[in-house]
Design a protein around this motif. Sequence first.
Motif, short mmCIF file in Angstrom:
data_model
loop_
_atom_site.label_atom_id
_atom_site.label_comp_id
_atom_site.label_asym_id
_atom_site.label_seq_id
_atom_site.Cartn_x
_atom_site.Cartn_y
_atom_site.Cartn_z
N VAL A 26 1.40 -1.31 -0.44
CA VAL A 26 -0.05 -0.12 0.36
C VAL A 26 0.44 1.48 0.22
CG1 VAL A 26 -1.77 1.18 1.15
CG2 VAL A 26 -2.05 -1.22 1.44
N VAL A 27 1.78 1.62 0.72
CA VAL A 27 2.53 2.68 1.46
C VAL A 27 4.11 2.60 0.92
CG1 VAL A 27 2.50 5.06 2.63
CG2 VAL A 27 0.70 3.64 2.27
N ALA A 28 4.43 1.54 0.58
CA ALA A 28 5.71 1.20 0.20
C ALA A 28 6.66 2.76 0.34
CB ALA A 28 6.19 -0.74 -0.91
N PRO A 29 7.86 2.29 1.00
CA PRO A 29 8.53 1.62 0.80
C PRO A 29 8.74 2.56 2.33
CG PRO A 29 10.02 3.01 0.45
CD PRO A 29 8.83 2.89 -0.63
N ASP A 55 13.21 -3.67 -6.15
CA ASP A 55 13.13 -4.44 -5.52
C ASP A 55 12.39 -4.70 -4.25
OD1 ASP A 55 15.75 -4.79 -6.99
OD2 ASP A 55 16.71 -2.61 -5.92
N ILE A 56 12.88 -5.97 -4.01
CA ILE A 56 11.98 -6.52 -2.35
C ILE A 56 12.83 -6.87 -1.82
CG2 ILE A 56 10.35 -8.02 -1.09
CD1 ILE A 56 8.70 -6.25 -3.38
N ILE A 104 9.88 -6.81 5.83
CA ILE A 104 9.20 -7.10 4.20
C ILE A 104 9.65 -5.23 3.04
CG2 ILE A 104 8.72 -8.38 1.94
CD1 ILE A 104 7.69 -10.06 4.17
N GLU A 105 10.11 -5.09 2.40
CA GLU A 105 9.94 -4.26 1.82
C GLU A 105 9.52 -3.91 0.60
OE1 GLU A 105 13.00 -1.50 3.06
OE2 GLU A 105 12.63 -0.95 5.64
N ALA A 106 8.90 -3.38 0.37
CA ALA A 106 8.76 -3.06 -1.37
C ALA A 106 9.53 -1.75 -1.83
CB ALA A 106 7.63 -3.36 -1.92
#
Length: 122
Positions: A26-29, A55-56, A104-106
């Motif tokens: 939704v609001v990455a990163p 990148d994940i 986890i970050e997107a």
Amino acid sequence: MATTQIPYSALVPNSSLTDPAGTTTVVAPTNNMQISDAFPELTVLRVVNTGIEQDITIKAGAHPPALAAGQGDLVVTVAATTGVQWIGPFESGRFVQADGSMLIEAETVNATITAFKVPRNT
């Protein structure tokens, strides 16, 4: 900002599982995603990318309990547009946080992540 929870979709031994929708980033990163009460060795992530290449990042855990956290984050590049990447399983000694979760970050908001939990035995 609140952390987006990614629930497990448990794979069913000797049976089947309808393809789950997953959790949209939704609001990455700036907003981490979290798998609470994680089982890293039994966790596989499916990342469906609907935008640009990104990148994940699976964040390194907290020491303790993650004794191998010093190895750092795991960064996986997912192809643009209709890219699908399977990531995992993971090592708890590297990725588990102090509260037992995984972070986890997107890179962008154009991904859907599903966390699958592999059954240990049938």
